[in-house]
Write a protein that holds these residues in place. Sequence first.
Motif, PDB file in Angstrom:
ATOM      1  N   THR A 179       4.517   3.875  13.671  1.00  0.00           N
ATOM      2  CA  THR A 179       5.318   2.903  12.931  1.00  0.00           C
ATOM      3  C   THR A 179       4.747   1.510  13.141  1.00  0.00           C
ATOM      4  OG1 THR A 179       6.854   2.559  14.775  1.00  0.00           O
ATOM      5  CG2 THR A 179       7.400   4.304  13.181  1.00  0.00           C
ATOM      6  N   THR A 180       5.060   0.614  12.199  1.00  0.00           N
ATOM      7  CA  THR A 180       4.600  -0.772  12.334  1.00  0.00           C
ATOM      8  C   THR A 180       5.687  -1.697  11.816  1.00  0.00           C
ATOM      9  OG1 THR A 180       2.834  -2.337  11.825  1.00  0.00           O
ATOM     10  CG2 THR A 180       3.464  -0.837  10.076  1.00  0.00           C
ATOM     11  N   PRO A 181       5.945  -2.813  12.501  1.00  0.00           N
ATOM     12  CA  PRO A 181       6.961  -3.767  12.018  1.00  0.00           C
ATOM     13  C   PRO A 181       6.434  -4.539  10.819  1.00  0.00           C
ATOM     14  CG  PRO A 181       5.906  -4.608  13.988  1.00  0.00           C
ATOM     15  CD  PRO A 181       5.369  -3.224  13.801  1.00  0.00           C
ATOM     16  N   VAL A 182       7.329  -4.794   9.845  1.00  0.00           N
ATOM     17  CA  VAL A 182       6.928  -5.500   8.634  1.00  0.00           C
ATOM     18  C   VAL A 182       8.017  -6.488   8.234  1.00  0.00           C
ATOM     19  CG1 VAL A 182       5.452  -3.672   7.710  1.00  0.00           C
ATOM     20  CG2 VAL A 182       7.909  -3.672   7.182  1.00  0.00           C
ATOM     21  N   ILE A 183       7.602  -7.468   7.427  1.00  0.00           N
ATOM     22  CA  ILE A 183       8.540  -8.345   6.726  1.00  0.00           C
ATOM     23  C   ILE A 183       8.408  -7.998   5.236  1.00  0.00           C
ATOM     24  CG2 ILE A 183       9.152 -10.718   6.149  1.00  0.00           C
ATOM     25  CD1 ILE A 183       7.979 -11.603   8.770  1.00  0.00           C
ATOM     26  N   VAL A 184       9.510  -7.586   4.638  1.00  0.00           N
ATOM     27  CA  VAL A 184       9.501  -7.096   3.255  1.00  0.00           C
ATOM     28  C   VAL A 184      10.156  -8.116   2.336  1.00  0.00           C
ATOM     29  CG1 VAL A 184      10.216  -5.257   1.686  1.00  0.00           C
ATOM     30  CG2 VAL A 184       9.593  -4.717   4.052  1.00  0.00           C
ATOM     31  N   HIS A 185       9.486  -8.431   1.236  1.00  0.00           N
ATOM     32  CA  HIS A 185      10.032  -9.268   0.167  1.00  0.00           C
ATOM     33  C   HIS A 185      10.055  -8.444  -1.118  1.00  0.00           C
ATOM     34  CE1 HIS A 185       9.866 -13.200   2.263  1.00  0.00           C
ATOM     35  NE2 HIS A 185       8.880 -12.616   2.936  1.00  0.00           N
ATOM     36  N   THR A 186      11.160  -8.511  -1.794  1.00  0.00           N
ATOM     37  CA  THR A 186      11.253  -7.825  -3.093  1.00  0.00           C
ATOM     38  C   THR A 186      11.628  -8.840  -4.175  1.00  0.00           C
ATOM     39  OG1 THR A 186      13.592  -7.271  -2.780  1.00  0.00           O
ATOM     40  CG2 THR A 186      11.952  -5.658  -2.018  1.00  0.00           C
ATOM     41  N   ALA A 187      11.174  -8.558  -5.396  1.00  0.00           N
ATOM     42  CA  ALA A 187      11.503  -9.428  -6.531  1.00  0.00           C
ATOM     43  C   ALA A 187      11.818  -8.563  -7.743  1.00  0.00           C
ATOM     44  CB  ALA A 187      10.337 -10.362  -6.825  1.00  0.00           C
ATOM     45  N   PRO A 188      12.968  -8.818  -8.370  1.00  0.00           N
ATOM     46  CA  PRO A 188      13.321  -8.026  -9.572  1.00  0.00           C
ATOM     47  C   PRO A 188      12.440  -8.394 -10.774  1.00  0.00           C
ATOM     48  CG  PRO A 188      14.958  -9.746  -9.199  1.00  0.00           C
ATOM     49  CD  PRO A 188      14.040  -9.771  -8.030  1.00  0.00           C
ATOM     50  N   ILE A 189      12.063  -7.388 -11.567  1.00  0.00           N
ATOM     51  CA  ILE A 189      11.268  -7.600 -12.786  1.00  0.00           C
ATOM     52  C   ILE A 189      12.132  -7.143 -13.963  1.00  0.00           C
ATOM     53  CG2 ILE A 189       9.166  -7.014 -14.024  1.00  0.00           C
ATOM     54  CD1 ILE A 189       7.884  -6.382 -11.327  1.00  0.00           C
ATOM     55  N   ARG A 190      12.424  -8.074 -14.864  1.00  0.00           N
ATOM     56  CA  ARG A 190      13.356  -7.794 -15.953  1.00  0.00           C
ATOM     57  C   ARG A 190      12.612  -7.635 -17.286  1.00  0.00           C
ATOM     58  NH1 ARG A 190      18.301  -8.841 -13.728  1.00  0.00           N
ATOM     59  NH2 ARG A 190      18.256 -10.139 -11.848  1.00  0.00           N
ATOM     60  N   ASP A 191      13.265  -6.917 -18.205  1.00  0.00           N
ATOM     61  CA  ASP A 191      12.675  -6.767 -19.537  1.00  0.00           C
ATOM     62  C   ASP A 191      13.044  -7.961 -20.395  1.00  0.00           C
ATOM     63  OD1 ASP A 191      15.313  -6.440 -20.236  1.00  0.00           O
ATOM     64  OD2 ASP A 191      15.180  -4.248 -20.470  1.00  0.00           O
TER      65      ASP A 191
END
Length: 639
Positions: free
Chosen positions: A253-265
């Motif tokens: 396992t590895t520690p991460v920083i996750v960023h998500t961004a919504p993609i709209r139509d």
Amino acid sequence: MTSKLLLVDDEEGIRTVLGISLADRGYSVLTAADGQEAFNVFRREAPPIVLTDIKMPGMDGIELLQRIKAECPDTEVIMITGHGDLDLAIKSIQLEATDFVTKPIHDAVLDIALGRAQERIALRQQLREHTENLERLVREKSARIVELERLAAIDQAMEGLAQAMRGIASDMGDALRYFNEMPCFVSIHDKNLIVVAANDLYRTRLGKGVGDFSWMVYIHTDTDPESCPVGKTFQAGAGQRERTEMLLADGATTPVIVHTAPIRDREGMLELVLEIAVDISEVKRLQDELDTTQQRYRQLFEEAPCYITVQDRSLSIVAANRRFQSDFGEPGEQRCFYAYKRRSEPCPNCPVQETFLDGKPHQSEMVVTSRNGDQLILLVGTAPIVNASGDIHQVMELATNVTQIRNLEDHLSKLGLLLSTVSHGVKGMLTALDGGIYRIRSGLRREDTTLVQEGLSDVEDVSSRIRNTVLDILFYAKEREIEPELVDVMNVLYDAVQLIEPKMAKHPLQRRWEFDPTVGTAWMDRSAIRTALVAILENAVEACLEDSTKSEHRIRFFATRKGNELVFEIEDNGIGMDPETVERIFSLFFSSKGKRGTGLGLFIAKKIIQQHRGRIEVHSEKGVGTTFRLILPANKAQA
């Protein structure tokens, strides 16, 4: 061993013989017949050691020493003379000559002088290397901190980057080609939490790719798939940021920083999610390494066998190691010039200020006073500390206590100077003694009583000088401890007076002995105190004899008892002294009497008073006179 040495002497035979001896010791010997030629050779060859005669035609050895020191202060200069002139010897030492030897030069004496020169050169080299190592350490740690700050900034930059990717996501055919070179896990997910695109790093390190479920790369999400960052983004309709752990292809396992961004139509409906995950294990490794390095650096900072401070542009001490705090106090709001010397303004030629000005390391030697009152000789080196933009933010100062080394050097130098001075002084006194004996013999032969009396007076005067010189030498050489006993103070005072009165009787001096009977008895070393009093009384007599501006001269010797202390005052209306001379009168070999003084008397007097736990105060005014005030404890516990 230093390979190059410049030998300067106006006698060709000495240059030849001594040059062979020095070559046998491993030196590459350069020679010069006079001061000007020597200075030209020095400027061309830059030898670290110069061995020069004092008495030479044209530019003599003293002037050569001054010009060499002005050109290169680190050059070690050893002075040679066949004349034994005390004034020149003292002047050479004052001008920072390394040593002083006399002709004929003995091998053992020359080896000692050259050895001292080599030790001083080696000590400076060690300090220079130590300073360079500290500079390198500061540069490395500063660069590492900057790197960590850059990595930490990635965390904030990712969110903005994710927002920018929304525009790219409208062209799915080419979108991910922009991410294959990025050191992050980049992927795009649909409403069913399935990966529809992923960059190379995502596929190789995580072992997942197109068609796999979004939650499969995370730990603890198999029971609740929508708890993964992508699932939360579809639920909330807004981008997410969180710290979590990912499963690697090899099962680790590895520690991460996750960023998500919504993609709209085009209608604004949430269609896809862009996920960027940054592996922070490398940041953590660097942080751990930095913590370890900082701990080691702090240990080095605290345990280094020298005084280390960090100072800002106002010379305020912002950090100091344990050794500095022990001897000079907590940094607090202290400035270095106050901590070291209790000054209210910066020291002249301050190496820290010079480093702030030119950004280069500087070295100097200075005398400081610890908070316990001890005087220390410090060899100081500085190094700049720069910030991320390359500007000098602070300066590190490293100061090595070389007091014991300097004391040993001074002791050896002064011992050689003492032997040279005494030998020539005794030679002069013996010549004077021969003159007195000649007068006596001539008077007896001619039956001239006046001539006989003059001869006897000369013999008595020389005998007194020989006795005083021998007593001073014995006291200095033995380094003996005092042996206090209960004595009648009045007897000690009259003993000193009886020793000085024959000398005073030869000159028209008024004398007043004011001894208060209450002085009583006290614990002291009778002979040592008598020696100190006679030395100060003789100084008073000489001060009066040197003064030709007054019609009459007087000496007052006062003694009384105040509680448990004895107070002695010896006052004269002689030539007096300026403040600079007052500061130096107790220094070894310092004398204002020219060839008539050895510079031992007052040095020994002060040492005796200090051994009795007493003190000496001096008040003097040029052209008016001088008062010595001696305060001594009277009882045994104090002494």
